[in-house]
Design a protein around this motif. Sequence first.
Motif, mmCIF file in Angstrom:
data_model
loop_
_atom_site.group_PDB
_atom_site.id
_atom_site.type_symbol
_atom_site.label_atom_id
_atom_site.label_comp_id
_atom_site.label_asym_id
_atom_site.label_seq_id
_atom_site.Cartn_x
_atom_site.Cartn_y
_atom_site.Cartn_z
ATOM 1 N N GLU A 282 -3.259 -35.721 -15.439
ATOM 2 C CA GLU A 282 -4.183 -36.196 -14.082
ATOM 3 C C GLU A 282 -4.304 -37.457 -13.939
ATOM 4 O O GLU A 282 -4.028 -38.686 -13.818
ATOM 5 N N ARG A 283 -3.826 -37.791 -15.464
ATOM 6 C CA ARG A 283 -4.402 -39.673 -16.150
ATOM 7 C C ARG A 283 -2.846 -39.933 -16.100
ATOM 8 O O ARG A 283 -2.921 -41.255 -17.626
ATOM 9 N N GLU A 284 -2.069 -38.593 -16.519
ATOM 10 C CA GLU A 284 -0.981 -39.779 -16.969
ATOM 11 C C GLU A 284 -0.285 -40.247 -18.297
ATOM 12 O O GLU A 284 -0.279 -41.197 -18.631
ATOM 13 N N GLU A 285 -0.703 -39.004 -19.082
ATOM 14 C CA GLU A 285 -0.594 -39.357 -20.460
ATOM 15 C C GLU A 285 -0.451 -38.370 -21.057
ATOM 16 O O GLU A 285 -0.728 -37.153 -21.171
ATOM 17 N N LEU A 286 -0.165 -38.617 -22.230
ATOM 18 C CA LEU A 286 0.884 -37.406 -23.708
ATOM 19 C C LEU A 286 -0.664 -37.707 -24.648
ATOM 20 O O LEU A 286 -0.925 -38.605 -25.063
#
Length: 430
Positions: A282-286
């Motif tokens: 959803e937040r495009e984070e690893l």
Amino acid sequence: MNTFLLPDLGEGLTEAEIVRWLVKVGDVVAVDTPIAEVETAKSIVELPCPYAGVIEELHGEAGTTVPVGKPLITVGDPDGAAYRAEERAGSGNVLVGYGTTESGGAGRRRRPRVSGTSVAPAAEKVPERRVPLVISPLVRRLARDAEVDLRALTGSGPDGLIVRRDVELEIARRVQTEPSTTQTVPTQPVAVGFEARTGLPELRRTPMSGFRKAVIATLSRSRSEIPEATTWVDVDATALVDLRESLRSATDPGPGLLALMARFVVAGLLKYPELNGYVDTEREELVQYDGVNLGLAAQTDRGLMVPAVAGAHALTTRGLDAEIRRLTASARDGRLTQQELTSGTFTLNNYGSFGVDGSAAIINHPQVAILGVGRIIDRPWVVDGELAIRKLTQLSLVFDHRVCDGGTAAAFLRFVADAFENPASAFADL
């Protein structure tokens, strides 16, 4: 009169199967008296009664699936239950748990004990056949599908425990004896129907349990979302096996091999945290975790479970060993908590327990990697330019290619492999 509805069991669970009732109609219960064992997609839990009184109705037989919010039991007025019990006691009948005088109602009346014991008088009770002790949900389902009456079986397990082979032997006995009584009895299970694509008869249809549905959902999501890759390496584990034996004594069995492996895996994850995290789509984070909850794949009668050793990075090797043994026992008994089943950050799978060398596993979503260890067997291996017999195993790492490239995955795998081959040196650096 109060009706106890199946409560919300958390983790999005919408239903539970009644494994067995711990009470029956007529029993007098107190608040928090255990009334039933129910099986969810996560584990088997014991439900306490929120009301005190007499059990008026059980809403469903063992094996029934009850949706959350639907009636489970109905509990009547406790005073009325005590009154009815006293009336029976005064008629000269024996109240369960107490004696009675020869003069019948002349003795002092007592209120029934508040427990899971029926207050029905002994003189009126019809002897009933009780179902022997059965722990495994798989055994119960196997018996139910084959229409085997568990009350007719004698368990071969500890303390009369009915195990899978007891049910299978009864099914085999039927197959051998039934054809001799009549020529019309088929020797094969009756087909359910015909499958249109193949034209073959269906042998049987088995409803999926809540647990199996949850497993399917997790694995299907993993396959559809994660671009996975696999890398593997053969490892000389001779020194690791020798170390494990050196830790064993007459009074102390020492940490098991799996605990030693777990120690090196945890160290590798702290060195390469990319493999100890998840992808926040959803937040495009690893995301990487600060700490390791090490999941351990365990095969049980209910299927494959992956309980997690919480805070594995903070435990000693002996601590890891103790927690692994506890979780394994809980998994086999169906007593794992939802937290233990869902909190893992990385999975270690010991394929060697199945007698195989390796497997291209499916990542346990939302984790991003799984490490498998194959069986340890004697094989020819070149050591210092000469052929020798060594104890070899294979490590296989399946990882989410979104969180790292092959170089990082290979470096983690090589770190663990080197620790297996030189455990004493690895321990010195931990």
